[in-house]
Design an enzyme around this catalytic site. Structure first.
Site, PDB file in Angstrom:
ATOM      1  N   ARG A 137       0.903  -1.311   0.061  1.00  0.00           N
ATOM      2  CA  ARG A 137      -0.015   0.007   0.013  1.00  0.00           C
ATOM      3  C   ARG A 137       0.834   1.118   0.020  1.00  0.00           C
ATOM      4  NH1 ARG A 137       1.569   1.971   4.390  1.00  0.00           N
ATOM      5  NH2 ARG A 137       0.219   3.846   3.714  1.00  0.00           N
ATOM      6  N   ALA A 160       0.927   5.231  -2.062  1.00  0.00           N
ATOM      7  CA  ALA A 160       1.042   5.518  -3.550  1.00  0.00           C
ATOM      8  C   ALA A 160       2.156   5.252  -4.284  1.00  0.00           C
ATOM      9  CB  ALA A 160       0.736   7.066  -3.663  1.00  0.00           C
ATOM     10  N   GLN A 197      -3.637   2.724   9.628  1.00  0.00           N
ATOM     11  CA  GLN A 197      -2.341   2.755   8.898  1.00  0.00           C
ATOM     12  C   GLN A 197      -1.364   3.696   9.973  1.00  0.00           C
ATOM     13  OE1 GLN A 197      -5.092   3.112   7.320  1.00  0.00           O
ATOM     14  NE2 GLN A 197      -4.695   2.788   5.223  1.00  0.00           N
ATOM     15  N   ASP A 206      -2.051  10.900  -2.546  1.00  0.00           N
ATOM     16  CA  ASP A 206      -2.104   9.664  -3.800  1.00  0.00           C
ATOM     17  C   ASP A 206      -2.457  10.338  -5.089  1.00  0.00           C
ATOM     18  OD1 ASP A 206      -3.061   8.791  -0.807  1.00  0.00           O
ATOM     19  OD2 ASP A 206      -2.624   7.041  -2.104  1.00  0.00           O
ATOM     20  N   LYS A 216      -5.401  10.288   2.098  1.00  0.00           N
ATOM     21  CA  LYS A 216      -6.364   9.464   3.036  1.00  0.00           C
ATOM     22  C   LYS A 216      -7.509  10.130   3.740  1.00  0.00           C
ATOM     23  CE  LYS A 216      -5.983   5.865   3.619  1.00  0.00           C
ATOM     24  NZ  LYS A 216      -6.671   5.189   2.628  1.00  0.00           N
TER      25      LYS A 216
HETATM   26  C1  LIG Z   1       3.561   7.971   0.423  1.00  0.00           C
HETATM   27  S1  LIG Z   1       1.733   8.052   0.162  1.00  0.00           S
HETATM   28  C2  LIG Z   1       0.969   7.189   1.033  1.00  0.00           C
HETATM   29  C3  LIG Z   1      -0.584   7.446   1.166  1.00  0.00           C
HETATM   30  O1  LIG Z   1      -1.080   6.385   0.784  1.00  0.00           O
HETATM   31  C4  LIG Z   1      -1.866   5.990   1.853  1.00  0.00           C
HETATM   32  O2  LIG Z   1      -3.052   5.329   1.448  1.00  0.00           O
HETATM   33  P1  LIG Z   1      -3.324   3.653   1.514  1.00  0.00           P
HETATM   34  O3  LIG Z   1      -2.637   3.436   3.032  1.00  0.00           O
HETATM   35  O4  LIG Z   1      -4.853   3.456   1.441  1.00  0.00           O
HETATM   36  O5  LIG Z   1      -2.343   3.163   0.366  1.00  0.00           O
HETATM   37  C5  LIG Z   1      -2.491   7.279   2.386  1.00  0.00           C
HETATM   38  O6  LIG Z   1      -3.295   8.060   1.694  1.00  0.00           O
HETATM   39  C6  LIG Z   1      -0.979   8.099   2.605  1.00  0.00           C
HETATM   40  O7  LIG Z   1      -0.974   9.326   2.657  1.00  0.00           O
END
Ligand SMILES: CSC[C@H]1O[C@H](OP(=O)(O)O)[C@H](O)[C@@H]1O
Length: 349
Positions: A45, A47, A198, A239, A250
């Site tokens: 996970r 981006a 997270q 993202d 997020k």
């Molecule tokens: C360094 S970008 C991380 C970004 O991605 C996360 O989303 P997810 O955990 O659903 O993949 C979150 O938006 C973070 O800011």
């Protein structure tokens, strides 16, 4: 930092983030379907890491096509590409990486390059995308650190650290560089980030491993912490960023940005250029992933809400550019107005 993903003996090895922080499980696979499932379920996970994972997924698909579907090699790659594109809609890095990989195999098809040689080119490109992310992480960390003062208390949301990328991370990479390379004494407040936690599971885990003081808060505590004057800066990841600077991140990020504006606290977005979507002029058109209701109905394994009610579970929201103090990229710190600067940087990318 953590080795979140690597190419080893014609397989992809990645840290399955679903079990963190309680278990550090590595998954080794030569099957692109495992990569796609892991991206959909947030085993892989963040981006930038989603982009790297998808690139390796194409490399795995090419290996499979070479061994079993040679005469349908290129049409098989088309199906692999579609499978990976259907995993998650918001992080533009997924599509940015898959577009780079697709150019390789489409050019190979046009030029009559053999499936064997095309497979080699695809692996080279995936490794290049991975190594670029490592370098980009470090550039963002170094450039963003100039914004951090000794004794700053920094609030962050979700996980935009090493576990979302290939090395330092983006938002947390700046904290690491400031603290570990420049010796600044920092305190981090980490939003737990419901529903998938997270922040509670991953950001605290990373900061603990790096001996950086971290205080976990629930998302609804952030405003009161700002009102008490306990937050100096807010740094988040991204993202997908429109060329006007509107940023999808997020769910809960928008609320932080509004609170930061009310309390006059600098609100920074840290992201590589691969997160800028040159094709959109505002955040209104960013596709927002809606995930399954059980993620809200349950806290861990325990159901916390009655049957018979509805759930709304958007995984992201959009922060208007007007609420963003600066966007920190590997090419430097960008201040408003963003349109011309982001457009020029993407043209030079
Ligand atoms: C360094 S970008 C991380 C970004 O991605 C996360 O989303 P997810 O955990 O659903 O993949 C979150 O938006 C973070 O800011």
């Amino acid at each position: 930092m953590f080795k979140t993903i690597e190419w080893k003996n014609n397989q992809v090895v990645f840290l399955d983030q679903r079990q963190l922080p309680l278990e550090e499980n590595l998954i080794e696979t030569n099957d692109f379907r495992v990569i796609a499932d892991a991206i959909s379920a947030l085993g892989l996970r963040g981006a930038p890491l989603i982009g790297v994972g998808a690139a390796y997924g194409i490399a795995l698909g090419a290996q499979e096509a070479l061994s079993g579907h040679r005469d349908q090699y290129f049409s098989f790659l088309e199906s692999v590409d579609q499978t990976l594109r259907s995993t998650r809609p918001t992080a533009v890095n997924l599509f940015w990486a898959l577009d780079r990989m697709k150019k390789i195999w489409k050019d190979a098809e046009m030029q009559g390059i053999s499936p064997h040689d095309c497979t080699e080119k695809l692996l080279e490109e995936a490794i290049k995308i991975h190594n670029e992310d490592i370098q980009t992480n470090q550039s963002i960390a170094q450039k963003g650190s100039s914004l951090i003062q000794d004794k700053d208390a920094i609030l962050t949301h979700c996980n935009a650290g090493a576990l979302a990328c290939s090395a330092w991370g983006t938002a947390l990479g700046i904290v690491y560089w400031a603290a570990l390379q420049e010796g600044k004494k920092l305190t981090v407040y980490a939003d737990e980030t419901r529903p998938l936690l997270q922040g509670a599971r991953l950001t605290t885990f990373e900061l603990l491993k790096n001996h950086i003081p971290v205080t976990l808060i629930t998302d609804n505590m952030a405003g009161y912490l700002m009102a008490r004057g306990q937050i100096h800066k807010i740094i988040v990841g991204a993202d997908r960023i429109a060329v006007n600077g509107d940023t999808a991140n997020k769910i809960g990020t928008y609320s932080l940005a509004v609170l930061a504006s009310y309390h006059n606290i600098p609100f920074y977005v840290a992201a590589p250029l691969s997160t800028i979507d040159i094709h959109i002029t505002s955040g209104e058109v960013i596709p927002i992933e809606e995930r399954k209701p059980d993620e809200v109905f349950y806290f861990g394994e325990k159901r916390i809400a009655p049957q018979g009610i509805e759930v709304w579970n958007p995984a992201f929201d959009v922060t208007p550019h007007q609420l963003i103090r600066a966007i920190i990229t590997e090419k430097g710190i960008l201040y408003p107005p963003f349109v011309e600067k982001l457009t020029l940087l993407k043209q030079d990318e």
